[in-house]
Motif scaffolding. Structure first.
Motif, PDB file in Angstrom:
ATOM      1  N   ILE A  21       0.687  -1.370   0.071  1.00 50.26           N
ATOM      2  CA  ILE A  21       0.039  -0.029   0.123  1.00 50.26           C
ATOM      3  C   ILE A  21       0.816   1.245  -0.156  1.00 50.26           C
ATOM      4  CG2 ILE A  21      -1.778   1.351   1.305  1.00 50.26           C
ATOM      5  CD1 ILE A  21      -2.785  -1.335   0.004  1.00 50.26           C
ATOM      6  N   ASN A  22       1.941   1.253   0.808  1.00 42.59           N
ATOM      7  CA  ASN A  22       2.954   2.390   1.009  1.00 42.59           C
ATOM      8  C   ASN A  22       3.420   2.593  -0.435  1.00 42.59           C
ATOM      9  OD1 ASN A  22       2.029   2.910   3.571  1.00 42.59           O
ATOM     10  ND2 ASN A  22       3.888   1.863   4.342  1.00 42.59           N
ATOM     11  N   GLN A  23       3.887   1.567  -1.136  1.00 40.76           N
ATOM     12  CA  GLN A  23       4.627   1.739  -2.181  1.00 40.76           C
ATOM     13  C   GLN A  23       3.751   1.957  -3.547  1.00 40.76           C
ATOM     14  OE1 GLN A  23       6.941  -1.950  -2.389  1.00 40.76           O
ATOM     15  NE2 GLN A  23       8.500  -1.034  -0.893  1.00 40.76           N
ATOM     16  N   LYS A  24       2.407   2.133  -3.191  1.00 40.18           N
ATOM     17  CA  LYS A  24       1.271   2.293  -4.126  1.00 40.18           C
ATOM     18  C   LYS A  24       1.414   1.048  -5.227  1.00 40.18           C
ATOM     19  CE  LYS A  24       1.169   6.843  -3.151  1.00 40.18           C
ATOM     20  NZ  LYS A  24       1.196   8.415  -3.753  1.00 40.18           N
ATOM     21  N   GLU A  25       1.500   0.062  -4.865  1.00 37.26           N
ATOM     22  CA  GLU A  25       1.383  -0.980  -5.858  1.00 37.26           C
ATOM     23  C   GLU A  25      -0.294  -1.607  -5.849  1.00 37.26           C
ATOM     24  OE1 GLU A  25       3.851  -4.512  -4.865  1.00 37.26           O
ATOM     25  OE2 GLU A  25       5.383  -3.223  -4.391  1.00 37.26           O
ATOM     26  N   THR A  26      -0.848  -1.369  -4.766  1.00 34.68           N
ATOM     27  CA  THR A  26      -2.138  -1.488  -4.745  1.00 34.68           C
ATOM     28  C   THR A  26      -3.118  -0.535  -3.659  1.00 34.68           C
ATOM     29  OG1 THR A  26      -3.742  -3.534  -4.611  1.00 34.68           O
ATOM     30  CG2 THR A  26      -2.005  -3.405  -2.983  1.00 34.68           C
ATOM     31  N   THR A  27      -4.321  -0.853  -3.621  1.00 40.28           N
ATOM     32  CA  THR A  27      -4.939  -0.281  -2.743  1.00 40.28           C
ATOM     33  C   THR A  27      -5.834  -1.183  -1.364  1.00 40.28           C
ATOM     34  OG1 THR A  27      -7.071  -0.251  -4.021  1.00 40.28           O
ATOM     35  CG2 THR A  27      -5.595   1.432  -4.333  1.00 40.28           C
ATOM     36  N   TRP A  28      -6.053  -0.407  -0.478  1.00 39.55           N
ATOM     37  CA  TRP A  28      -6.949  -1.578   0.461  1.00 39.55           C
ATOM     38  C   TRP A  28      -8.144  -2.006  -0.173  1.00 39.55           C
ATOM     39  CZ3 TRP A  28      -4.072  -3.143   4.219  1.00 39.55           C
ATOM     40  CH2 TRP A  28      -3.187  -2.368   4.814  1.00 39.55           C
ATOM     41  N   GLN A  29      -8.687  -1.071  -0.896  1.00 37.66           N
ATOM     42  CA  GLN A  29     -10.011  -1.764  -1.572  1.00 37.66           C
ATOM     43  C   GLN A  29      -9.668  -2.941  -2.376  1.00 37.66           C
ATOM     44  OE1 GLN A  29     -13.122  -0.613  -0.949  1.00 37.66           O
ATOM     45  NE2 GLN A  29     -13.973  -2.104  -2.307  1.00 37.66           N
TER      46      GLN A  29
END
Length: 117
Positions: A21-29
């Motif tokens: 999430i922090n590396q913006k590979e994916t989202t919580w959703q």
């Protein structure tokens, strides 16, 4: 326990997901949707860093096995075997090459000789 509570517990047990999430590979959703649809064994939840570490360990095991195998080889025995093969090939070479004497004996200098030449 609700699906959301299960997801929260799953995330707390897998801190590598927070890095994604922090590396913006994916989202919580997106993670929650995959968890809800496919369960916790989905590919998206695999820890790539652990996979790389496991691959390195496997490579190290393979190299150690190779070194162990190489240390068990007796080089003197291999050299003796190669020398024996060299001798056999030399003998076979001598048997298969024709002698020059045999060639000369079968040839005539002049097959037909005339007296008037």
């Amino acid at each position: 326990m609700s699906k959301m509570d299960e997801f929260k517990k799953f995330v707390s047990n897998n801190p590598h997901l927070k890095k994604k999430i922090n590396q913006k590979e994916t989202t919580w959703q997106e993670l929650y949707e995959h968890f809800d649809l496919y369960g916790e064994n989905d590919e998206i939840f695999k820890n790539k860093e652990e996979d790389v570490k496991e691959e390195k360990k496997d490579d190290e095991k393979s190299l150690n096995g190779l070194f162990d195998m190489l240390t068990g080889i007796d080089i003197d025995k291999i050299a003796d075997g190669l020398n024996g093969m060299r001798k056999v090939l030399s003998i076979l070479g001598e048997l298969t090459t024709p002698n020059n004497e045999d060639k000369n004996m079968n040839r005539r200098e002049k097959p037909f000789k005339r007296d008037d030449d």
